[in-house]
Design an enzyme around this catalytic site. Structure first.
Site, PDB file in Angstrom:
ATOM      1  CG  ASP A 147      -2.028   0.853   1.303  1.00 22.57           C
ATOM      2  OD1 ASP A 147      -2.962   0.692   0.518  1.00 22.57           O
ATOM      3  OD2 ASP A 147      -1.989   1.763   2.132  1.00 22.57           O
ATOM      4  NE  ARG A 199      -6.247 -12.499   8.916  1.00 21.11           N
ATOM      5  CZ  ARG A 199      -5.549 -11.388   8.727  1.00 21.11           C
ATOM      6  NH1 ARG A 199      -5.098 -11.089   7.526  1.00 21.11           N
ATOM      7  NH2 ARG A 199      -5.297 -10.569   9.727  1.00 21.11           N
TER       8      ARG A 199
HETATM    9  P1  5GP Z   1       1.845  -0.592   3.776  1.00 23.16           P
HETATM   10  O1  5GP Z   1       2.901  -0.752   4.847  1.00 23.16           O
HETATM   11  O2  5GP Z   1       2.330  -0.958   2.400  1.00 23.16           O
HETATM   12  O3  5GP Z   1       1.204   0.760   3.817  1.00 23.16           O
HETATM   13  O4  5GP Z   1       0.656  -1.562   4.164  1.00 23.16           O
HETATM   14  C1  5GP Z   1       0.682  -2.896   3.930  1.00 23.16           C
HETATM   15  C2  5GP Z   1      -0.333  -3.602   4.818  1.00 23.16           C
HETATM   16  O5  5GP Z   1      -1.539  -2.830   4.974  1.00 23.16           O
HETATM   17  C3  5GP Z   1      -0.768  -4.908   4.215  1.00 23.16           C
HETATM   18  O6  5GP Z   1       0.099  -5.962   4.553  1.00 23.16           O
HETATM   19  C4  5GP Z   1      -2.165  -5.076   4.785  1.00 23.16           C
HETATM   20  O7  5GP Z   1      -2.085  -5.683   6.057  1.00 23.16           O
HETATM   21  C5  5GP Z   1      -2.674  -3.666   4.946  1.00 23.16           C
HETATM   22  N1  5GP Z   1      -3.519  -3.284   3.797  1.00 23.16           N
HETATM   23  C6  5GP Z   1      -3.254  -2.371   2.855  1.00 23.16           C
HETATM   24  N2  5GP Z   1      -4.244  -2.274   1.942  1.00 23.16           N
HETATM   25  C7  5GP Z   1      -5.180  -3.182   2.321  1.00 23.16           C
HETATM   26  C8  5GP Z   1      -6.444  -3.591   1.753  1.00 23.16           C
HETATM   27  O8  5GP Z   1      -6.936  -3.106   0.714  1.00 23.16           O
HETATM   28  N3  5GP Z   1      -7.121  -4.564   2.434  1.00 23.16           N
HETATM   29  C9  5GP Z   1      -6.648  -5.140   3.581  1.00 23.16           C
HETATM   30  N4  5GP Z   1      -7.397  -6.093   4.156  1.00 23.16           N
HETATM   31  N5  5GP Z   1      -5.448  -4.793   4.119  1.00 23.16           N
HETATM   32  C10 5GP Z   1      -4.718  -3.830   3.497  1.00 23.16           C
END
Ligand code: 5GP
Length: 179
Positions: free
Chosen positions: A106, A169
């Site tokens: 993300d 999940r």
């Molecule tokens: P980042 O550190 O890249 O901002 O976030 C990664 C984590 O955010 C992922 O491993 C997940 O746990 C959570 N996350 C980000 N986008 C989503 C989404 O659309 N759905 C869900 N369920 N989790 C997300």
């Protein structure tokens, strides 16, 4: 098109099991090509990546090892930038070709920090395989996955390992909020 309801939100199926399977196969094909003759260590990021990792790694044919980690989602707030491992690395990454297996990238903060950690621990190389990637939300350029199942716009998705407050999940497909 299948729908599910959770916490008052209606979600509709976005990627079917068949589409997911072909995306995962393409990722596996690239890994099989790139790591031929090598012995990578796959580091699966719990909890969300467990279903993707299971499907992907059955399709990976190179001689390899698999280990698991779980990191706190709050550590990013710490000014030290220090990772908090809820499940720490169980084995050394020193001298290894590491492939981090993630559910979705993300902002990229998690991967940014994990890559730095693996390098500090002496990994020879660190790459990332992620089922999903949200390019428009990326804040850390080094966190762009090397292997991507599918890129997605800024929507929240559930299923296939991804949760909504711990639930959903176990859905066999990936669902998006119905607009
Ligand atoms: P980042 O550190 O890249 O901002 O976030 C990664 C984590 O955010 C992922 O491993 C997940 O746990 C959570 N996350 C980000 N986008 C989503 C989404 O659309 N759905 C869900 N369920 N989790 C997300």
């Amino acid at each position: 098109m299948r729908t599910v309801q959770e916490q008052g939100h209606l979600f509709e199926e976005w990627l079917t099991p068949e589409q997911i399977n072909s995306d995962v196969q393409l990722v596996a094909d690239q890994i099989n090509k790139d790591y031929e003759g090598k012995e990578p260590l796959f580091v699966v990021v719990l909890n969300g990546a467990f279903i993707f990792a299971s499907d992907l790694l059955k399709k990976v044919k190179v001689h390899s090892e698999i280990t698991f980690i779980r990191v706190s989602s709050y550590w990013g707030m710490a000014s030290t930038g220090k990772l908090e491992f809820l499940v720490p690395l169980q084995q050394s990454v020193r001298g290894r070709d590491v492939v981090i297996v993630e559910d979705v990238v993300d902002t990229g903060l998690t991967i940014h920090q994990l890559k730095a950690h693996m390098r500090a621990e002496g990994a020879t190389s660190v790459r990332v395989a992620s089922m999903l990637f949200k390019p428009d939300k990326l804040e850390y350029n080094d966190a762009k996955p090397d292997y991507i199942g599918r890129s997605i716009t800024n929507e929240f998705v559930i299923g296939y390992g991804l949760d909504l407050d711990g639930f959903m999940r176990n859905l066999d497909a990936i669902y998006k909020v119905k607009q």
